[in-house]
Every structure is written in structure tokens, then in C-alpha cells.
Design a protein around this motif. Structure first.
Motif, PDB file in Angstrom:
ATOM      1  N   SER A  16      -4.544   8.025  -6.179  1.00  0.00           N
ATOM      2  CA  SER A  16      -4.645   6.979  -7.192  1.00  0.00           C
ATOM      3  C   SER A  16      -3.266   6.379  -7.406  1.00  0.00           C
ATOM      4  CB  SER A  16      -5.198   7.539  -8.508  1.00  0.00           C
ATOM      5  OG  SER A  16      -4.341   8.541  -9.037  1.00  0.00           O
ATOM      6  N   ARG A  17      -3.215   5.290  -8.135  1.00  0.00           N
ATOM      7  CA  ARG A  17      -1.923   4.662  -8.387  1.00  0.00           C
ATOM      8  C   ARG A  17      -1.923   3.974  -9.733  1.00  0.00           C
ATOM      9  NH1 ARG A  17      -0.846   0.509  -3.704  1.00  0.00           N
ATOM     10  NH2 ARG A  17       0.958  -0.057  -4.989  1.00  0.00           N
TER      11      ARG A  17
ATOM     12  N   ARG B  67       0.862  -1.178   0.000  1.00  0.00           N
ATOM     13  CA  ARG B  67       0.000   0.000   0.000  1.00  0.00           C
ATOM     14  C   ARG B  67       0.896   1.224   0.000  1.00  0.00           C
ATOM     15  NH1 ARG B  67      -0.156  -1.924   5.287  1.00  0.00           N
ATOM     16  NH2 ARG B  67       0.336  -0.421   6.935  1.00  0.00           N
TER      17      ARG B  67
ATOM     18  N   ILE C 167      -3.767   4.197  -0.251  1.00  0.00           N
ATOM     19  CA  ILE C 167      -4.455   3.390  -1.247  1.00  0.00           C
ATOM     20  C   ILE C 167      -3.884   1.980  -1.224  1.00  0.00           C
ATOM     21  CG2 ILE C 167      -2.858   4.131  -3.081  1.00  0.00           C
ATOM     22  CD1 ILE C 167      -5.296   4.066  -4.996  1.00  0.00           C
ATOM     23  N   SER C 168      -4.760   1.014  -1.371  1.00  0.00           N
ATOM     24  CA  SER C 168      -4.342  -0.378  -1.371  1.00  0.00           C
ATOM     25  C   SER C 168      -3.703  -0.748  -2.702  1.00  0.00           C
ATOM     26  CB  SER C 168      -5.549  -1.286  -1.117  1.00  0.00           C
ATOM     27  OG  SER C 168      -6.511  -1.133  -2.157  1.00  0.00           O
TER      28      SER C 168
ATOM     29  N   GLY D  30      -6.096  -0.680  -5.472  1.00  0.00           N
ATOM     30  CA  GLY D  30      -6.788   0.593  -5.603  1.00  0.00           C
ATOM     31  C   GLY D  30      -8.226   0.540  -5.142  1.00  0.00           C
TER      32      GLY D  30
ATOM     33  N   ARG E 222      -9.404   3.005  -0.422  1.00  0.00           N
ATOM     34  CA  ARG E 222      -8.775   4.320  -0.304  1.00  0.00           C
ATOM     35  C   ARG E 222      -9.212   4.945   1.014  1.00  0.00           C
ATOM     36  NH1 ARG E 222      -8.737   6.513  -6.539  1.00  0.00           N
ATOM     37  NH2 ARG E 222      -8.905   4.429  -7.467  1.00  0.00           N
TER      38      ARG E 222
ATOM     39  N   SER F 254      -5.261  -0.144   3.479  1.00  0.00           N
ATOM     40  CA  SER F 254      -5.038   1.275   3.175  1.00  0.00           C
ATOM     41  C   SER F 254      -4.963   2.077   4.475  1.00  0.00           C
ATOM     42  CB  SER F 254      -6.163   1.807   2.280  1.00  0.00           C
ATOM     43  OG  SER F 254      -7.422   1.660   2.928  1.00  0.00           O
TER      44      SER F 254
END
Length: 122
Positions: free
Chosen positions: A71-72, A33, A51-52, A55, A58, A104
Motif C-alpha cells: 500500500s502507499r 510506481r 503498486i501504481s 494504488g 498492485r 506496477s
């Protein structure tokens, strides 16, 4: 070793937007994360968002909810923090962090970037 490099900070006016990026490199993990923290002048570092790996989870602190989005992009090993409607109280050094594993949550981060300054003028 994990290297985290933040970018995107700067000096803006109240109401403006910025997008911070944080690229991870080095040691890899199957899942991890990522989070954003900030340290305002003269204050303790505080959690902003996380965020995990997928995604799907969150976690965003109430003070920025509705204005900031995390975001990722796992293909780029990069996490983003989109900051809209910035306020002078958002002025801080922003750090990204990485924690191996799921979830997260705001704790348990082992790796930290060097920080990027965000200054919001009124």
C-alpha cells in the motif's frame, strides 16, 4: 536525487507479522510506481510487490500472495509492505525501489533504498 529509507525489519518467529515502510524524499515526480524486492541469503534479488501511483494497480509475486499486502500514502511519500504469516523462507534483505511513471511492473526501477533485514526463525 531520490532518497529511499526503509524501516520496520527485524527478527521474528514463523507466523508473526511485520510492516515495512519506505519513505521517499528529494527529487519529485508527477507520478511514480514503487516496489519491494528482496534478496535471500546467497540468492539473487527478486521482485516481491509493486503498486501504481494511484494504488489502483498492485502486482504481487505468487509466493507471497495472500500473506503480503502493498500500500502507499502519497501524502507521506511512503510505501508499505504488510507481511503476515511470515515463513523462514521470507528471510531476506528487503529493498524498496521507485520508478517514475505509471504501472506496477517489476522492472525499470531507477532508485533504491539501502535495505532492511527481515529474519524469520522457525
Amino acid at each position: 536525487q531520490v532518497l529511499l529509507v526503509e524501516s520496520g525489519g527485524g527478527l521474528v518467529q514463523a507466523g508473526d507479522s511485520l510492516r515495512l515502510s519506505c519513505a521517499a524524499s528529494g527529487r519529485t515526480f508527477s507520478t511514480y510506481r514503487m516496489g519491494w524486492f528482496r534478496q535471500p541469503p546467497g540468492k539473487e534479488r527478486e521482485f516481491v510487490a509493486a503498486i501504481s501511483w494511484s494504488g489502483s494497480m498492485r502486482n504481487i509475486v505468487d509466493s507471497v500472495k495472500g500473506r503480503f499486502t502493498i500500500s502507499r500514502d502519497n501524502a507521506k511519500n511512503t510505501v508499505y509492505l504488510q507481511m503476515n504469516d511470515l515463513k523462514p523462507e521470507d528471510t531476506a534483505v528487503y529493498y524498496c525501489a521507485l520508478a517514475p511513471g505509471a504501472g506496477s511492473g517489476p522492472v525499470g526501477y531507477d532508485y533504491w533504498g539501502q535495505g532492511t533485514q527481515v529474519t524469520v526463525s522457525s
